[in-house]
Design an enzyme around this catalytic site. Sequence first.
Site, PDB file in Angstrom:
ATOM      1  N   ARG A 131     -21.474 -56.916 -23.186  1.00 20.08           N
ATOM      2  CA  ARG A 131     -21.286 -56.519 -21.782  1.00 20.08           C
ATOM      3  C   ARG A 131     -20.574 -55.180 -21.684  1.00 20.08           C
ATOM      4  NH1 ARG A 131     -22.122 -62.035 -22.920  1.00 20.08           N
ATOM      5  NH2 ARG A 131     -23.302 -62.932 -21.187  1.00 20.08           N
TER       6      ARG A 131
ATOM      7  N   ASP B  73     -26.484 -59.572 -26.803  1.00 22.09           N
ATOM      8  CA  ASP B  73     -26.620 -60.351 -25.581  1.00 22.09           C
ATOM      9  C   ASP B  73     -27.464 -59.531 -24.621  1.00 22.09           C
ATOM     10  OD1 ASP B  73     -26.053 -62.159 -23.288  1.00 22.09           O
ATOM     11  OD2 ASP B  73     -24.465 -62.907 -24.588  1.00 22.09           O
TER      12      ASP B  73
ATOM     13  N   HIS C 254     -30.353 -65.420 -23.667  1.00 17.27           N
ATOM     14  CA  HIS C 254     -29.468 -64.254 -23.636  1.00 17.27           C
ATOM     15  C   HIS C 254     -30.040 -63.101 -24.455  1.00 17.27           C
ATOM     16  CE1 HIS C 254     -25.890 -65.695 -21.464  1.00 17.27           C
ATOM     17  NE2 HIS C 254     -26.154 -66.872 -21.985  1.00 17.27           N
TER      18      HIS C 254
ATOM     19  N   ASP D   5     -26.930 -70.928 -26.417  1.00 21.46           N
ATOM     20  CA  ASP D   5     -26.428 -71.366 -25.116  1.00 21.46           C
ATOM     21  C   ASP D   5     -27.273 -70.840 -23.966  1.00 21.46           C
ATOM     22  OD1 ASP D   5     -25.341 -68.796 -25.926  1.00 21.46           O
ATOM     23  OD2 ASP D   5     -24.231 -68.829 -24.038  1.00 21.46           O
ATOM     24  N   GLU D   6     -27.283 -71.608 -22.906  1.00 20.58           N
ATOM     25  CA  GLU D   6     -27.809 -71.212 -21.602  1.00 20.58           C
ATOM     26  C   GLU D   6     -29.227 -70.651 -21.641  1.00 20.58           C
ATOM     27  OE1 GLU D   6     -23.658 -70.153 -19.287  1.00 20.58           O
ATOM     28  OE2 GLU D   6     -24.652 -68.541 -20.380  1.00 20.58           O
TER      29      GLU D   6
ATOM     30  N   TYR E 107     -10.697 -69.906 -22.624  1.00 20.60           N
ATOM     31  CA  TYR E 107     -11.453 -68.736 -22.189  1.00 20.60           C
ATOM     32  C   TYR E 107     -10.455 -67.719 -21.645  1.00 20.60           C
ATOM     33  CZ  TYR E 107     -16.346 -69.939 -22.882  1.00 20.60           C
ATOM     34  OH  TYR E 107     -17.563 -70.202 -23.445  1.00 20.60           O
TER      35      TYR E 107
ATOM     36  N   ASP F 258     -11.007 -64.761 -20.597  1.00 18.40           N
ATOM     37  CA  ASP F 258     -11.463 -63.906 -19.496  1.00 18.40           C
ATOM     38  C   ASP F 258     -11.098 -64.514 -18.147  1.00 18.40           C
ATOM     39  OD1 ASP F 258     -13.280 -65.925 -20.191  1.00 18.40           O
ATOM     40  OD2 ASP F 258     -14.984 -64.871 -19.320  1.00 18.40           O
TER      41      ASP F 258
ATOM     42  N   TRP G  48     -15.038 -63.080 -23.072  1.00 13.91           N
ATOM     43  CA  TRP G  48     -16.263 -62.486 -22.539  1.00 13.91           C
ATOM     44  C   TRP G  48     -15.855 -61.305 -21.668  1.00 13.91           C
ATOM     45  CZ3 TRP G  48     -20.261 -64.414 -24.994  1.00 13.91           C
ATOM     46  CH2 TRP G  48     -20.155 -65.707 -25.529  1.00 13.91           C
TER      47      TRP G  48
ATOM     48  N   GLU H 204     -17.490 -59.279 -19.153  1.00  7.39           N
ATOM     49  CA  GLU H 204     -18.156 -58.793 -17.953  1.00  7.39           C
ATOM     50  C   GLU H 204     -17.225 -57.961 -17.076  1.00  7.39           C
ATOM     51  OE1 GLU H 204     -18.388 -61.861 -19.109  1.00  7.39           O
ATOM     52  OE2 GLU H 204     -20.400 -62.708 -18.833  1.00  7.39           O
TER      53      GLU H 204
END
Length: 689
Positions: free
Chosen positions: A104, A133, A210, A265-266, A357, A359, A407, A409
């Site tokens: 990111r 990513d 991703h 993931d995701e 986490y 972030d 993370w 972002e």
Amino acid sequence: MLGEVLNVNLASYIIGKELKIVSDIPAQNAIRFELNESRFTGKPEAYELRVDNNGVVVEAGTDTGLFYGLQTLLQLITPQGIPYVSIQDEPRFNYRGLHLDVSRNFFPKEFVLKLIDLMSFYKLNTFHWHLTDGAGWRIQLDKYPKLTRDAAFRAEADWKTWWDGDRKFVPEGTEGAYGGYYTKDDIREVVAYAATKHIRVIPEIEMPGHSEEVFVAYPELCCTGKPYTSSDFCVGNEETFTFVENVLTEVMELFPSEYIHVGGDEAGKQAWKTCPKCKKRMQEEGLKNVDELQSYMMRRVEKFLTENGRKLIGWDEILEGGLPAEATVMSWRGESGGIQAAQSGHDVIMTPGGYLYFDFYQADPKTQPAAIGGYTPIKRVYSYEPVPDTLTADEKKHIIGIQANLWTEYIPNVKQVEYMLFPRVLALSEIAWSPQESRNWNDFKRRLNRHVALLQAMDVNTFPLSYEIETTMQVDTVRKVIEVTLDAERYPAEIRYTVDGTVPSSGSSLYERPIVVTDSARIVAAIFQDGQLMGTPTEKKVDYHRGIGKKIHYNSKLYSGYMAGGMNALLDSYRGGFTYLDGRWQGYLNDLDAVVDMGEVTDVRQVSVRFMQLTGPGVYQPGQVELLTSENGTDFVSRQVIPTEISPETSELAFQEYMFNGDWKARYVRIKATEVNKGFIFTDEIVIW
């Protein structure tokens, strides 16, 4: 730790430099490092440290053990000398990890080296490098040069602006482009340097989801064959596996780690349902659904890694459709995935978002730079216990460690990385290293405050610790009181408070013991230093209200992932905090419709309920909240409808309390909250007077 100190003349120690001892140290004050393999058999990271009037001895069975003994010695140094100590020490977990997302936002090699220095100082031994990513590919590969040429730079530096905009990449060399990547020489330098600090570097190459950036360079690898149309590899396309194996071959040449992280993931998986190649693959392999299709890909990748002497590790979504035989699971969506994996005989690294986490916000979001959401102050990090009681003794052996994740972002530069990581990394370190029974928050807090100053002296842009007051409650339904405990990250802390909602002064009550509330109080507390109020006062509404412990019936469906403290969480008097992950907020995917049974017809004069909004993860205020009452449970009368005052466009964390005042006779109190945005609504305590 004894009261005496050894007067050793050590040069100032700076992270990243060699420890230097001046040549005129008296012989009796020498520092000796001794290898004793037989004494520390099977304990490669254990050491013993002794400091007395004969000098300093660090003894261990390996160089790694000696290294960790040295870190402890360095942490003990004070301007007055080194305290006399006798320490026998070894880590609780052999995996002590820290993750950094560089997709990111990209951070230079020099910062990565600095981060490794800091990790080693706090005895972390695994750096998880999230290199690819959808926001950018960050590792140079010989076989696929277009990955860094076409998918490592964007025109917009701000991730959110870019992500909410066209999400287009620009070619390397474009004037004003933002981004970057690590050359193979950069990677080799980082890996080699980390090894000198006894840190292994685990690369993460995302798949099958991703992966938007991959398809900008090689669109034939997604189901549509077109860039900017998909985030998932086409699992039905054999070229996908050729690509993945070629990429992993080059990655393994650079990273000697036994683990290779493949994400998992995701994944959206929607394109697979209509893709002819994927449907054909599913038919040929006898796969029942797209979850099993993902599992098919993971099994093939694991087989390839195993054949090359490596181990696959992935996020807990790799459980979906069945785990590869020898896979290790990182449990991030809470602990359930880790528990399931451990019960199946798989190794697990715990990294639940609600605790680890980094972030997430670490103080009141109104006082902090923008973050992705959540609320993880350092005390919450420190409270985490990685080994669930639900596991058997044998299953617990599969919890091999923990990791915190960052993370990026909302983290645009290295100063903000440091701010979000430190000092929370210190709590991570102690959880990973120290036995649960030896951990003590009050003792840790004292040491924490000293280390914040130490880190700042080493040019680390730490979060300075908050002047906010933590308010916790203990409800006693027998005595019908609530005991309120106040605490602070700052140490020492002179806490003064009021119970009537007024701002405390230097003459207000000094907090010395829990505050007992028998009905309702608005507690405002603050830290004072030399008679001056420090920071912003913290306010907490506390109610031992008439609805506590009453029966509640839900006409609407709770979202199982966010049932908070159980079915009665809205009537237990415990108020939610800054995050819906704190176990106090109740979550719904649709409207809320709850009926409280007061047990008999009674006077009702006030009802209130609070809702949260945080649009990033899709949490919105309801469009309106309605209060209805009934004496018989069948015939309800609408008393009032209150609309939201918060715009759905408000992205910052926001709360609204909906307060209903009247004079009604009722046995049944009904709250209806109407969803108007596609997302979650989260509600706090229903307070009834």
